[in-house]
Scaffold this active site. Structure first.
Site, PDB file in Angstrom:
ATOM      1  N   GLY A  30       0.796  -1.219   0.000  1.00  0.00           N
ATOM      2  CA  GLY A  30       0.000   0.000   0.000  1.00  0.00           C
ATOM      3  C   GLY A  30       0.829   1.270   0.000  1.00  0.00           C
ATOM      4  N   ASN A  31       2.017   1.231   0.648  1.00  0.00           N
ATOM      5  CA  ASN A  31       2.825   2.449   0.752  1.00  0.00           C
ATOM      6  C   ASN A  31       3.462   2.846  -0.574  1.00  0.00           C
ATOM      7  OD1 ASN A  31       4.725   0.295   0.898  1.00  0.00           O
ATOM      8  ND2 ASN A  31       6.216   1.720   1.732  1.00  0.00           N
ATOM      9  N   LYS A 149      -9.353  -9.151   6.209  1.00  0.00           N
ATOM     10  CA  LYS A 149      -8.623  -8.232   5.332  1.00  0.00           C
ATOM     11  C   LYS A 149      -8.998  -6.776   5.615  1.00  0.00           C
ATOM     12  CE  LYS A 149      -6.408  -6.607   1.836  1.00  0.00           C
ATOM     13  NZ  LYS A 149      -4.954  -6.514   1.933  1.00  0.00           N
ATOM     14  N   LYS A 234      -3.300  -9.505  -1.690  1.00  0.00           N
ATOM     15  CA  LYS A 234      -2.477  -9.401  -2.898  1.00  0.00           C
ATOM     16  C   LYS A 234      -1.220 -10.258  -2.814  1.00  0.00           C
ATOM     17  CE  LYS A 234       1.046  -6.354  -1.696  1.00  0.00           C
ATOM     18  NZ  LYS A 234       0.871  -6.444  -0.272  1.00  0.00           N
ATOM     19  N   LYS A 296       2.232 -12.275   3.734  1.00  0.00           N
ATOM     20  CA  LYS A 296       3.498 -12.143   2.988  1.00  0.00           C
ATOM     21  C   LYS A 296       4.374 -13.370   3.239  1.00  0.00           C
ATOM     22  CE  LYS A 296       3.438  -7.202   3.693  1.00  0.00           C
ATOM     23  NZ  LYS A 296       2.466  -6.966   2.635  1.00  0.00           N
TER      24      LYS A 296
HETATM   25  P1  ADP Z   1       1.285  -3.900   2.553  1.00  0.00           P
HETATM   26  O1  ADP Z   1       0.387  -2.801   2.134  1.00  0.00           O
HETATM   27  O2  ADP Z   1       2.700  -3.705   2.100  1.00  0.00           O
HETATM   28  O3  ADP Z   1       0.746  -5.267   2.248  1.00  0.00           O
HETATM   29  P2  ADP Z   1       0.673  -4.418   5.349  1.00  0.00           P
HETATM   30  O4  ADP Z   1       0.228  -3.344   6.274  1.00  0.00           O
HETATM   31  O5  ADP Z   1      -0.346  -5.412   4.886  1.00  0.00           O
HETATM   32  O6  ADP Z   1       1.415  -3.729   4.133  1.00  0.00           O
HETATM   33  O7  ADP Z   1       1.865  -5.240   6.021  1.00  0.00           O
HETATM   34  C1  ADP Z   1       3.041  -4.585   6.501  1.00  0.00           C
HETATM   35  C2  ADP Z   1       2.891  -4.324   8.003  1.00  0.00           C
HETATM   36  O8  ADP Z   1       2.891  -5.555   8.712  1.00  0.00           O
HETATM   37  C3  ADP Z   1       4.039  -3.590   8.668  1.00  0.00           C
HETATM   38  O9  ADP Z   1       3.942  -2.200   8.488  1.00  0.00           O
HETATM   39  C4  ADP Z   1       3.845  -3.982  10.158  1.00  0.00           C
HETATM   40  O10 ADP Z   1       3.081  -3.000  10.816  1.00  0.00           O
HETATM   41  C5  ADP Z   1       3.008  -5.246  10.096  1.00  0.00           C
HETATM   42  N1  ADP Z   1       3.556  -6.433  10.760  1.00  0.00           N
HETATM   43  C6  ADP Z   1       2.795  -7.352  11.408  1.00  0.00           C
HETATM   44  N2  ADP Z   1       3.547  -8.349  11.905  1.00  0.00           N
HETATM   45  C7  ADP Z   1       4.842  -8.055  11.563  1.00  0.00           C
HETATM   46  C8  ADP Z   1       6.088  -8.730  11.780  1.00  0.00           C
HETATM   47  N3  ADP Z   1       6.160  -9.865  12.448  1.00  0.00           N
HETATM   48  N4  ADP Z   1       7.214  -8.168  11.270  1.00  0.00           N
HETATM   49  C9  ADP Z   1       7.171  -6.993  10.588  1.00  0.00           C
HETATM   50  N5  ADP Z   1       6.006  -6.302  10.358  1.00  0.00           N
HETATM   51  C10 ADP Z   1       4.849  -6.838  10.827  1.00  0.00           C
HETATM   52 MG    MG Z   2      -1.067  -6.098   3.038  1.00  0.00          MG
END
Ligand code: ADP
Ligand code: MG
Length: 333
Positions: A30-31, A149, A234, A296
């Protein structure tokens, strides 16, 4: 022959934009589109996407063959909110899955144009296209009884509670960042358009696919498709794309440099080069939150288990180094 065509054919091919052997499926977080604290105006999103395109162009100019996927959480949530607001003025609401298709077009178009421009400025004339994808899901799967989600913007607990009471929606706290609406996120099983995706890649066309995980659809016994109101992760969609096309690398670009264990606890620790067995153990122990880092890591595990060479989770700024396994959480067999 039109002049543009002539021009394209008479341009000597730029040596640094010929694809090499390595195919990378890039999943943009998203970023890459919207940054924390931003309102999400068109110019903010376009500026972010230009920066993202500059990162992606570096990979292409190094001879990597890219297939691009992206998230849509904030955008699909907002398009849905626009439907709700529009309905108050008599404009009929579109279902959530149509909002998903709209977000594929909206975000895909911006990436398509920004990446084309970035490459042409580097002397590399390539076609970039967005393919609106339908993702096959099981409409009776367990995802529908447990929404995970997050979509839309972040709100306070008070605002979230109001929406839960007044609209019957489900909202959850998201990794310490605020409250967001959550919707069902079914497992992607495949893509209806897979043959088109393969053809475009074979023609050296840069294709943006499975945006927001693709628009979820169910298929009946006669092969007939119908939309499903849900949002696919995604990261999991990207993994299916990577597996089907036989990509070498799955590169998941987000807002953190590494996946961590004991995330947000005093003993928090970055994961760097990691084996499949090790990361599977951490995944089972619940170190990665559902709806964010969880999918992820799961996508990375599935990619390696299905024969992929390397899966990398890192931040957008580290795209090139990450693609080479030099930075981020790097998973190999
Ligand atoms: P994207 O839009 O890139 O999919 P998400 O918000 O879905 O981003 O996922 C990234 C976020 O996951 C990070 O910003 C963090 O806040 C969160 N997160 C949750 N668990 C973890 C973890 N174990 N290690 C790192 N980040 C984590
Ligand atoms: Mg995400």
């Amino acid at each position: 022959m039109d002049s543009e065509m002539e021009n394209k054919n008479s341009t000597p091919s730029v040596p640094n934009c010929r694809p090499g052997k390595e195919t990378i499926v890039v999943a943009l977080g998203g970023n890459a589109i919207l940054r924390p604290g931003e309102n999400g105006t068109f110019s903010e999103q376009m500026k972010n996407i230009r920066n993202t395109a500059a990162q992606l162009a570096k990979l292409i100019l190094r001879g990597k063959r890219l297939v691009i996927t992206h998230g849509n959480g904030p955008q699909v949530g907002r398009i849905f909110q626009q439907q709700e607001v529009g309905a108050r003025f008599g404009i009929p609401e579109m279902p959530l899955y149509i909002c998903g298709a709209m977000s594929q077009a909206q975000i895909g178009f911006m990436i398509q144009q920004a990446l084309y421009n970035e490459l042409i400025m580097a002397g590399c004339n390539k076609t970039v296209v967005t393919l609106i994808c339908q993702t096959l899901v099981d409409p009776n799967g367990k995802a529908f009884s447990n929404p995970t989600k997050p979509i839309g913007s972040f709100y306070s607990k008070k605002e979230a509670q109001k929406a839960m009471v007044e609209k019957g929606e489900i909202w959850k706290e998201d990794s310490g960042r605020g409250w967001r609406r959550v919707v069902p996120s079914p497992e992607p099983q495949g893509f209806v358009e897979i043959d088109a995706i393969k053809l475009l890649i074979a023609q050296d066309i840069i294709v943006i696919v499975s945006g927001g995980g693709g628009t979820p659809v169910a298929q009946d016994d006669h092969g007939v498709l119908t939309g499903v109101d849900a949002v696919v992760e995604k990261d999991l969609g990207a993994q299916i794309v990577a597996q089907i096309i036989g990509a070498h690398t799955l590169l998941i670009l987000t807002d953190v440099t590494n996946a961590m264990i004991y995330y947000q606890a005093p003993e928090e620790q970055k994961l760097e080069k990691t084996s499949l067995a090790e990361i599977k153990r951490y995944y089972r122990q619940g170190h990665f939150k559902p709806g964010s880092m969880g999918p992820k890591v799961l996508a990375a595990i599935r990619f390696i288990e299905s024969g992929g060479e390397k899966a990398v989770i890192t931040s957008l700024e580290n795209a090139l180094l990450g693609s080479e396994g030099e930075i981020g959480t790097v998973i190999t067999r």
